[in-house]
Design a protein around this motif. Sequence first.
Motif, short mmCIF file in Angstrom:
data_model
loop_
_atom_site.label_atom_id
_atom_site.label_comp_id
_atom_site.label_asym_id
_atom_site.label_seq_id
_atom_site.Cartn_x
_atom_site.Cartn_y
_atom_site.Cartn_z
N ALA A 112 12.36 98.72 51.83
CA ALA A 112 13.52 97.89 51.56
C ALA A 112 12.99 96.54 51.12
O ALA A 112 12.03 96.04 51.73
CB ALA A 112 14.38 97.75 52.81
N GLY A 114 13.83 92.52 49.07
CA GLY A 114 14.79 91.54 48.57
C GLY A 114 14.70 91.46 47.06
O GLY A 114 13.60 91.48 46.49
N TYR A 191 12.07 85.60 56.54
CA TYR A 191 12.44 85.77 55.15
C TYR A 191 11.98 84.50 54.42
O TYR A 191 11.60 83.51 55.04
CB TYR A 191 13.96 85.98 55.00
CG TYR A 191 14.43 87.33 55.53
CD1 TYR A 191 14.04 88.51 54.91
CD2 TYR A 191 15.26 87.40 56.65
CE1 TYR A 191 14.46 89.74 55.40
CE2 TYR A 191 15.69 88.62 57.14
CZ TYR A 191 15.28 89.79 56.52
OH TYR A 191 15.69 91.01 56.99
N GLU A 192 12.03 84.53 53.09
CA GLU A 192 11.50 83.42 52.31
C GLU A 192 12.50 82.25 52.28
O GLU A 192 13.67 82.42 52.56
CB GLU A 192 11.21 83.89 50.86
CG GLU A 192 10.15 84.96 50.77
CD GLU A 192 10.59 86.32 51.31
OE1 GLU A 192 11.80 86.61 51.30
OE2 GLU A 192 9.71 87.08 51.73
N GLY A 209 8.93 91.90 49.73
CA GLY A 209 9.03 92.59 51.01
C GLY A 209 7.81 92.34 51.88
O GLY A 209 6.91 91.59 51.48
N SER A 233 17.68 95.78 49.04
CA SER A 233 18.64 95.80 50.16
C SER A 233 19.47 94.53 50.21
O SER A 233 20.51 94.50 50.88
CB SER A 233 17.89 95.99 51.47
OG SER A 233 16.91 94.99 51.61
N ASN A 234 19.01 93.49 49.56
CA ASN A 234 19.72 92.19 49.58
C ASN A 234 19.15 91.36 48.43
O ASN A 234 18.07 91.67 47.93
CB ASN A 234 19.43 91.46 50.91
CG ASN A 234 17.93 91.27 51.14
OD1 ASN A 234 17.24 92.20 51.57
ND2 ASN A 234 17.42 90.10 50.83
N1 HPA Z 1 12.39 89.26 51.86
C1 HPA Z 1 11.33 89.84 52.43
N2 HPA Z 1 11.36 91.09 52.89
C2 HPA Z 1 12.50 91.78 52.78
C3 HPA Z 1 13.65 91.23 52.19
C4 HPA Z 1 13.59 89.89 51.70
O1 HPA Z 1 14.56 89.33 51.17
N3 HPA Z 1 14.61 92.20 52.22
C5 HPA Z 1 14.05 93.29 52.81
N4 HPA Z 1 12.77 93.04 53.15
#
Ligand code: HPA
Length: 274
Positions: A112, A114, A191-192, A209, A233-234
Amino acid sequence: MLQQQISEAVACIREKFTEQPSVGLILGSGLGMLADEITNPVKISYDSIPNFPESTVEGHAGQLVLGELNGLTVIAMQGRFHYYEGYGLDVVTFPVRVMKALGVETLLVTNAAGGVNTSFIPGDLMLITDHINNTAQNPLIGPNNPALGVRFPDMSTAYDRNLQAIARDVAADLQLNLKEGVYVWNTGPTYETPAEIKMLQAIGGDAVGMSTVPEVIVARHAGMDVLGISCISNMAAGILDQPLNHEEVIETTEKVRESFLALVKAVLERIGAQ
Ligand code: HPA
């Protein structure tokens, strides 16, 4: 030392499953349901295999599933080990070494991720055409064992062109809009920031990811052919004006379930027919 550890894990697996798998599958967050499609499955929990650690992340079952999938003998990891969990990269990539020793020549990695490319939307599937290691970590740092691979592995075709062509073909047959792009590995677990995502756009990233790249590096070191598929996934931080969370990641992977399963199964069928 490492070879000894590999042999111990291989012996344990062979005791429970005597056939030789030809394809390995690493199933990312929320994508473990693919292993439920394996027929005559032999399931081996990670904590019962010598030298395997326990997996700790939510959304991961933590077991190997061996059996038949679309005509091929496969070994699937339902859940993987991540660097952010505190494991060394030798541990994170150990299952890939074990797969190679069991006879696996083709590795299918999934995750998954981003969406960094603004033309993507959550729920898209992305064929990984290349990657960027954005971590300054590498699982091959340390003495090289020539029995396992060369000191300076070529990474110019980390993702096998023939397997990419199969994935494109199969996606067209299924009328599935398969995106393509470069996967960036960050260690996580944060997350970033939006600024970091702007940087990743500038350096040529399409998805980001916290996995996959260490396993792909070791698979290439071991001479395996790799196919990579990301589930977007987003949208990555700052692209939409909303915070990110792991629940959203898992929810989206559930939504793409059908197309993800159809794509991977059709790819396997085509590999088996080659
Ligand atoms: N960033 C990093 N890892 C991830 C993300 C993301 O937005 N979505 C799923 N894994």
